[in-house]
Design a protein around this motif. Structure first.
Motif, mmCIF file in Angstrom:
data_model
loop_
_atom_site.group_PDB
_atom_site.id
_atom_site.type_symbol
_atom_site.label_atom_id
_atom_site.label_comp_id
_atom_site.label_asym_id
_atom_site.label_seq_id
_atom_site.Cartn_x
_atom_site.Cartn_y
_atom_site.Cartn_z
ATOM 1 N N SER A 56 37.653 -42.293 -36.936
ATOM 2 C CA SER A 56 38.710 -41.295 -37.057
ATOM 3 C C SER A 56 38.383 -40.068 -36.201
ATOM 4 N N GLU A 57 39.419 -39.282 -35.961
ATOM 5 C CA GLU A 57 39.230 -38.058 -35.192
ATOM 6 C C GLU A 57 38.333 -37.068 -35.947
ATOM 7 N N GLN A 80 31.718 -41.537 -29.354
ATOM 8 C CA GLN A 80 32.648 -41.348 -28.245
ATOM 9 C C GLN A 80 32.971 -42.682 -27.578
ATOM 10 N N LEU A 112 34.705 -37.945 -35.418
ATOM 11 C CA LEU A 112 34.227 -37.548 -34.093
ATOM 12 C C LEU A 112 33.994 -36.046 -34.037
ATOM 13 N N THR A 124 35.691 -44.387 -29.492
ATOM 14 C CA THR A 124 36.954 -43.669 -29.655
ATOM 15 C C THR A 124 38.125 -44.473 -29.102
ATOM 16 N N ASP A 125 37.947 -45.052 -27.921
ATOM 17 C CA ASP A 125 39.038 -45.813 -27.307
ATOM 18 C C ASP A 125 39.418 -47.030 -28.126
ATOM 19 N N HIS A 170 39.468 -47.107 -31.336
ATOM 20 C CA HIS A 170 40.066 -46.637 -32.587
ATOM 21 C C HIS A 170 39.327 -47.158 -33.812
#
Length: 401
Positions: free
Chosen positions: A152-153, A143, A156, A146-147, A149
């Motif tokens: 990948s989604e 997490q 996560l 995540t910001d 990048h």
């Protein structure tokens, strides 16, 4: 004058002939066929299966008497909340079995087995805690990235699923530990009663039957007092807040369902609830319908995913209508399924064109029994005959009712 009279005579007979031909045409021509016309329209559509189901508590625990003896009356009622270790009722053991040496040895063995099982459960709890801590750390680490990048989604989402799974395994392991502790307590109680009888101490003869879990009373199997055998059921407990839905569907429809299929729950007296299929039983069973028809059915289990506040009034064994959504689309061209018929091995409809029926081939898609998706052959707003019959042929005049 003769020429004018001759011309007038020809005009008279010519007009008369036209009227005769027109009358003959109106007499012999067929009347238009009365039909129901419906336009091809765009809109949402879904293919689904609807069956009646009922709710069921996920984890049910049947509390039985640990010893043979005299059961005291159960004072609790169905629905009363219970906590782990709470006294449910008591049993006065049979004196003869308490003084038996072999029974005492068996009780000691059960205590040892229950102690080992409790130790094993504690080790599983420790392992599950370690896995849960690791999954939580991994989720927090991903997490944080995540910001940036860097991940990948999908990665996560996998970490979130792993964290939820680890937490569920930890809760299950702790629950098993509570059950093992209860079983050890029950085994020790029986051994202590045997020792008390040998020493002449009758104060601890009464055996307590306690709740192994946190929840509520679901069913009282034996409410009145009286003689009871060891292992005989007394009552059933479980958590009414952890519900699942069991639906018996036809085996023909069950093969279309897979875990994860969306389910809508209606007809229970509240708002529409969302659920997902968790398991499709691999074994079917025979059932007889209300019309006396033998059917092969399969049990499908679904989990409610709507917020608990929306279904907190639901209880164990409540009736619901379950709609399994097999396919859905927000905007498709559709016509009534009754308008489509087979002609020369292909799907056709009768399209209304300037008062006449035109045989029109088309390519169809999904159908839910009421409407069918049209992929090619018609445009939005085209009028088709809703219920074509044998009177209709290519070019036949039609009139809308």
């Amino acid at each position: 004058m003769t020429e004018k009279r001759f011309t007038g005579r020809w005009l008279f007979w010519g007009l008369f002939a036209v009227l005769v031909v027109g009358a003959i045409y109106l007499t012999v021509r067929s009347d238009p066929v009365w039909v129901d016309l419906v336009p091809a329209s765009r809109g949402p559509m879904e293919v689904s299966i609807t069956e009646e189901g009922k709710t069921r508590v996920k984890d049910r625990y049947l509390v039985s008497s640990p010893v043979a003896g005299y059961l005291h009356r159960v004072s609790l009622e169905v629905g009363d909340p219970v906590a782990p270790g709470q006294l449910l009722t008591e049993v006065d053991p049979m004196p003869a079995s308490v003084l038996d040496a072999r029974s005492r040895a068996e009780a000691e063995a059960r205590v040892g087995a229950a102690r080992s099982a409790l130790n094993s459960a504690r080790q599983k709890v420790a392992a599950a805690e370690a896995e849960a801590i690791f999954a939580a750390r991994e989720l927090r680490r991903l997490q944080a990235l995540t910001d940036s990048h860097f991940i990948s989604e999908d990665r996560l989402q996998q970490a979130e699923a792993a964290d939820e799974r680890a937490q569920a395994i930890l809760r299950s392991a702790r629950f098993d530990e509570e059950v093992m502790a209860h079983e050890l307590s029950a085994a020790r109680t029986r051994l202590e009663v045997s020792a008390a009888r040998v020493t002449g101490n009758d104060d601890i003869e009464r055996v307590a039957v306690k709740s192994p879990v946190n929840g509520a009373i679901l069913e009282i199997v034996r409410k009145s007092e009286g003689v009871i055998q060891a292992g005989e059921a007394v009552l059933e407990v479980g958590d009414p807040g952890a519900l699942e839905v069991v639906v018996e569907v036809l085996s023909f429809d069950a093969v279309k369902l897979t875990p994860g299929v969306r389910v809508r729950l209606t007809g229970w007296g509240g708002t529409t609830l969302e659920a997902t299929v968790r398991r499709v039983e691999p074994v079917g069973f025979e059932d007889v319908s209300a019309l006396g028809v033998e059917e092969q059915r399969v049990q499908v289990v679904a989990d409610i995913v709507s917020p608990v506040d929306e279904w907190k009034m639901l209880g164990d064994g409540y009736r619901v209508d379950a709609t399994f959504v097999l396919w859905e689309a927000d905007d498709v061209l559709r016509i009534p399924a009754s308008a489509i018929f087979q002609h020369e091995g292909a799907s056709h409809v009768f399209r209304a064109d300037e008062g006449r029926a035109r045989l029109t081939p088309l390519v169809t898609g999904r159908s839910n029994g009421l409407y069918t998706v049209v992929k090619d052959g018609l445009g939005q707003g085209d009028l088709v005959v809703r219920h074509p019959d044998r009177q209709l042929e290519e070019g036949v005049r039609i009139r809308s009712r």
